[in-house]
Structure formats: C-alpha cells, structure tokens
Design a protein around this motif. Structure first.
Motif, PDB file in Angstrom:
ATOM      1  N   THR A  80      32.970  56.663  45.868  1.00 11.69           N
ATOM      2  CA  THR A  80      33.860  55.645  45.314  1.00 11.69           C
ATOM      3  C   THR A  80      34.129  54.561  46.344  1.00 11.69           C
ATOM      4  O   THR A  80      34.108  54.819  47.554  1.00 11.69           O
ATOM      5  N   LYS A  81      34.359  53.366  45.868  1.00  9.30           N
ATOM      6  CA  LYS A  81      34.726  52.252  46.729  1.00  9.30           C
ATOM      7  C   LYS A  81      35.908  51.511  46.115  1.00  9.30           C
ATOM      8  O   LYS A  81      36.094  51.510  44.898  1.00  9.30           O
ATOM      9  N   TRP A  82      36.693  50.892  47.010  1.00  6.71           N
ATOM     10  CA  TRP A  82      37.788  50.056  46.564  1.00  6.71           C
ATOM     11  C   TRP A  82      37.344  48.590  46.649  1.00  6.71           C
ATOM     12  O   TRP A  82      36.779  48.159  47.646  1.00  6.71           O
ATOM     13  N   LEU A  83      37.615  47.823  45.583  1.00  5.91           N
ATOM     14  CA  LEU A  83      37.284  46.402  45.545  1.00  5.91           C
ATOM     15  C   LEU A  83      38.546  45.590  45.272  1.00  5.91           C
ATOM     16  O   LEU A  83      39.421  46.011  44.501  1.00  5.91           O
ATOM     17  N   LEU A  84      38.627  44.431  45.923  1.00  8.24           N
ATOM     18  CA  LEU A  84      39.664  43.453  45.594  1.00  8.24           C
ATOM     19  C   LEU A  84      39.000  42.402  44.706  1.00  8.24           C
ATOM     20  O   LEU A  84      38.135  41.646  45.160  1.00  8.24           O
ATOM     21  N   THR A  85      39.396  42.363  43.424  1.00  4.04           N
ATOM     22  CA  THR A  85      38.663  41.543  42.446  1.00  4.04           C
ATOM     23  C   THR A  85      39.527  40.421  41.877  1.00  4.04           C
ATOM     24  O   THR A  85      40.764  40.520  41.822  1.00  4.04           O
ATOM     25  N   SER A  86      38.817  39.367  41.453  1.00  2.00           N
ATOM     26  CA  SER A  86      39.420  38.294  40.666  1.00  2.00           C
ATOM     27  C   SER A  86      38.514  38.055  39.460  1.00  2.00           C
ATOM     28  O   SER A  86      37.288  37.952  39.610  1.00  2.00           O
ATOM     29  N   LYS A  87      39.096  37.968  38.231  1.00  2.00           N
ATOM     30  CA  LYS A  87      38.286  37.884  37.019  1.00  2.00           C
ATOM     31  C   LYS A  87      38.862  36.831  36.063  1.00  2.00           C
ATOM     32  O   LYS A  87      40.087  36.648  35.994  1.00  2.00           O
ATOM     33  N   LEU A  88      37.966  36.184  35.327  1.00  2.00           N
ATOM     34  CA  LEU A  88      38.351  35.218  34.292  1.00  2.00           C
ATOM     35  C   LEU A  88      37.505  35.450  33.036  1.00  2.00           C
ATOM     36  O   LEU A  88      36.351  35.869  33.132  1.00  2.00           O
ATOM     37  N   PRO A  89      38.082  35.154  31.863  1.00  2.00           N
ATOM     38  CA  PRO A  89      37.289  35.305  30.625  1.00  2.00           C
ATOM     39  C   PRO A  89      36.161  34.265  30.586  1.00  2.00           C
ATOM     40  O   PRO A  89      36.288  33.160  31.114  1.00  2.00           O
ATOM     41  N   LEU A  90      35.063  34.629  29.936  1.00  2.00           N
ATOM     42  CA  LEU A  90      33.914  33.728  29.763  1.00  2.00           C
ATOM     43  C   LEU A  90      33.843  33.327  28.283  1.00  2.00           C
ATOM     44  O   LEU A  90      33.767  34.181  27.394  1.00  2.00           O
ATOM     45  N   TYR A  91      33.941  32.011  27.989  1.00  2.00           N
ATOM     46  CA  TYR A  91      33.964  31.500  26.611  1.00  2.00           C
ATOM     47  C   TYR A  91      32.588  30.950  26.207  1.00  2.00           C
ATOM     48  O   TYR A  91      31.851  30.423  27.048  1.00  2.00           O
ATOM     49  N   ASN A  92      32.285  30.987  24.885  1.00  2.00           N
ATOM     50  CA  ASN A  92      31.072  30.331  24.375  1.00  2.00           C
ATOM     51  C   ASN A  92      31.435  28.920  23.884  1.00  2.00           C
ATOM     52  O   ASN A  92      32.589  28.483  24.020  1.00  2.00           O
TER      53      ASN A  92
END
Length: 455
Positions: free
Chosen positions: A37-49
């Motif tokens: 297992t690994k720990w990640l610091l993430t940032s995410k945004l929705p992807l629109y069509n």
C-alpha cells in the motif's frame, strides 16, 4: 453516463463526479498490484464533455508514504513518551512514600530512645524497628542504584564456578523463619544431582533473582506454601518459585517485568516495594543468557520461572572476586595504626568504633589532599580506610599518589554502591581491597583479618 462507470471510482470520488465538485489535497491509501500500500496526496476535478455532463475525473497524486509513516512513528513515540512520563511520575510518588515511611519510623523511634525511663525490653524493641527500617531503605536504594547501572550499561557479569545446590540451601535457611512466622511453609522441592550442581555463572546475580522471587512470594501470599527449586532442562537450568498467593491478572503478566510498572498498579493492600525488583531480575537473567516468565491465575497463586545456561566448564575462567573468602584467623598480634579517610563525620565516627578492637592508634582526615599529607608524615600507618568520593582530589587519585612513596600500606576502598563502578578499577588504583557502604562491622573485621594474617 455509461452504466456501471461508478464502480471504477472510490466512494468519495463518486460524490465528486455526481455533484461536480472538486477535491484538493486529500490523503488516500492505494492498494498496489503487488499487495503493498502507498499513501498519496491527491487533487481531483470532474471532467466534463461538450454537453456539460461529467464523464470522468482528472487529478494528480504525490507519494507521501514515507512522510505518513514518519508522522505515525512520531505520534507513537509521543504516546510512548507520555506513558513513560506517567509511569515515572507514579514511580517517583511511590518512591517518596517508600522512603518516607521507614524514615518516619527510624526518626520517631530514635527520638523515643532518648527517654531514660524505657525498659530494656522497650529499648530492644525500638532498636529492632530502627534496624528493620534501615534495612528496608537500603533495599530501596540498592534497587534504584542497580536499575541505574543497568540502564547506563556499567553492570558487569562476573563468571565463576558456583554450586547451585548451595544457593538453594542458603535461600531456604535464610527465608524459612520469615515464612514460618506468617504461618506458612517454605519447601525446597527440587535440587540438582550433586555431580551436575556446579556450573559457571554469576553467583550473586543468580542469588539476587532467586531471593527476589522468594521475597515477592512471601509478600503476596498469606497462607499455604511456597515451593522452589531447580532442575536441568536440556542445555539450561530452570529455576522456579511457586506460591499460593493473590495471583496476577493475565493482562499484567508481561508488564510486571517492565520498569516502574508496579507503582501504576492499583494495590488496595498498599504493599511495600519500589516496583523495580522484577525489572532488575529480568535484566540479570538476560545478562546471563537466560529467560524469565510467569504463569499465574488470579486468586490461585503464581509460578515464576527463569533459566540460565548449564555451563560447567571452568577451565580458563577467573574464579572468585577480590573478596574471595579465606579461612578466618586472628589478625596479627600487634595492634594496627589506622587512617580513616572519610568526609562524613558520622561515618567516620562509626568506623572508629568498628576499628577499636584492631587499633593502637586511629587517625582521621576528611579530604584526599590531607590523606596524602598525613601518609607522608606517618610512614608507619598499617591500614587506610579510603573513601572514594572526597572533596578535592578523590580517593582513587589520593591512593595513586600515596602509592608513589608507600608501596606497603594496606588500603581498603570504601564507597557507596552507586559510585563503585568496576571493582577491578579500584585494584588498578592501588587498593588492596574494596568494601561497599554501608560498612558491615562483621565484614570489616573479616576483611582486616584476611589482610593481616600472619605469614
């Protein structure tokens, strides 16, 4: 949106996709294909069509596994330190009680002894109470000193040929009166065959562990029997001490061997003890290459076990220490000229009284410098009782300087156990022998007899 697409996202990410919100700087644990297992610091945004519908998620992650582990270790270390501080605070509070209680008795009954109208029986009773209080305080101090020396790594192991059956016999003869006074029985149930009883070990440490376990059994039992002994188990000797006392809860059976723990255990019967005896015993056993453990049931009693290697090869080993016993004989017929070097006036007065049967003349000084000077002025001094901790130059340095001009005078080092260090180092300074405080009169007399035997 294609059916089943949500199955490919984490639970929190499903919400991001459905509601069209973004997630910034979130810590996530990711399971890798190899099972790690690994720990990640993430940032995410929705992807629109093109029609404004969410069709996916775009983001970036940074591996923070090392930082996360370091943080967790830091938290664990902090919690451990806080627990250690709490236990030590409880230990110090317990120590205050343990020292003040016998001291209260010593000072109180010493005051009562001033009453000239006391009967002989009352005087003897008060003196006995004072002696018991002093012995109890000495045990506490010795435990504190021993645990300090163990933690600092200066506790030595002195190997010599030892008769295990003699240790067992000594233990039963020493404790039997105390056990029988409580209406109990002390039994030596197993001994070694005579031909296997002699082994190479540190006799004093084995005896210390055995006596500590028997003392605990006496303390925590009020009826029934205490049995102890030793048998051979393969390449080891296994000692045991079994009692019919109060027993130990299962969740405390390992903790009792840790330092300072006893002070943290709720004890309604307010039993005496510094909470160090089992920790010292565990350290001694491990120094000798063995193990120690307990089997116990609450209300049914306990059995303590410890092992040491069964090493019976004495060839090439050093036997005994600097205080090896010799046949006791009378000292030389002439009286001795003795110098007491001691900066504590009360200790100096006590030594003077102890030495009167051997002395024709007793000189006393309080510093190392004065000891060297008076030895120059009196080359006929026969014996020096040299305190090691002195103002100015210490006793070790004073001894070295005296040896530069007087090789024949007998010098006996006397010091507190906390400052004794390696016994051999005392010999290396030029001392003929070594005694620990408090000085016992009989031991002092035997030492003088041994050092001044007629040739």
């Amino acid at each position: 949106f294609p059916a089943g697409i949500y199955e490919h996202f984490l639970t929190d990410d499903k919400k991001v996709i459905k509601e069209g919100i973004g997630v910034v700087n979130r810590e996530e644990r990711v399971l890798l294909p190899n099972g790690n297992t690994k720990w990640l610091l993430t940032s995410k945004l929705p992807l629109y069509n093109g029609k404004g519908k969410i069709v996916g998620l775009v983001g970036i992650g940074r591996d923070i596994t090392t930082e996360k582990k370091a943080k967790q270790e830091l938290i664990a270390a902090k919690e451990k330190a806080e627990e250690s501080d709490r236990l030590k605070s409880a230990f110090l509070a317990n120590m205050s009680h343990e020292i003040r209680t016998p001291m209260n008795g010593i000072l109180g009954f010493a005051e009562l002894l001033k009453n000239p109208r006391l009967t002989d029986e009352q005087q003897q009773q008060y003196i006995e109470i004072i002696e018991k209080g002093g012995a109890r305080m000495l045990n506490i101090i010795n435990d504190i000193v021993d645990i300090s020396r163990i933690e600092s790594g200066i506790m030595d192991v002195s190997l010599a040929e030892s008769d295990i059956n003699e240790l067992l016999d000594y233990t039963i003869s020493f404790f039997k009166p105390e056990v029988e006074a409580k209406g109990m029985r002390l039994l030596l149930t197993e001994v070694l065959p005579k031909e296997r009883a002699k082994v190479v070990t540190d006799r004093e440490k084995v005896l210390a562990v055995l006596t500590n376990l028997v003392k605990n059994a006496i303390k925590y039992a009020n009826e029934g029997t205490i049995g102890f002994g030793c048998n051979k188990k393969g390449p080891t000797l296994e000692f045991f001490v079994k009692d019919t006392g109060i027993g130990i809860p299962k969740d405390r059976q390992q903790a009792i061997f840790d330092r300072f723990v006893q002070a943290d255990i709720e004890d309604k019967e307010a039993r005496q003890g510094a909470g160090l005896g089992l920790a010292i015993s565990k350290s001694y056993v491990e120094m000798l290459g063995g193990e120690i453990w307990v089997e116990s049931k609450e209300g049914k009693g306990s059995t303590f076990y410890f092992t040491i290697p069964h090493d019976d090869k004495i060839e090439g080993r050093k036997k005994g220490g600097i205080n090896a016993s010799v046949e006791s004989k009378d000292p030389q017929t002439k009286k001795l000229k003795i110098l007491i070097v001691e900066d504590d006036e009360m200790s100096s007065m006590l030594l003077e009284k102890f030495l009167e049967p051997f002395a024709k003349d007793i000189l006393q000084v309080f510093t190392g410098e004065d000891a060297v000077d008076i030895c120059r002025q009196h080359p006929d001094i026969d014996l020096i009782l040299m305190d090691i901790k002195l103002p100015g130059i210490d006793g070790a340095e004073a001894t070295k300087q005296i040896r530069e001009f007087n090789k024949d005078v007998v010098i006996v080092a006397q010091t507190a156990k906390a400052l004794s260090g390696d016994r051999q180092s005392m010999l290396d300074t030029g001392c003929n022998d070594y005694m620990t405080k408090p000085i016992n009169k009989e031991d002092l007399h035997e030492t003088i007899k041994r050092l001044f035997l007629k040739s």
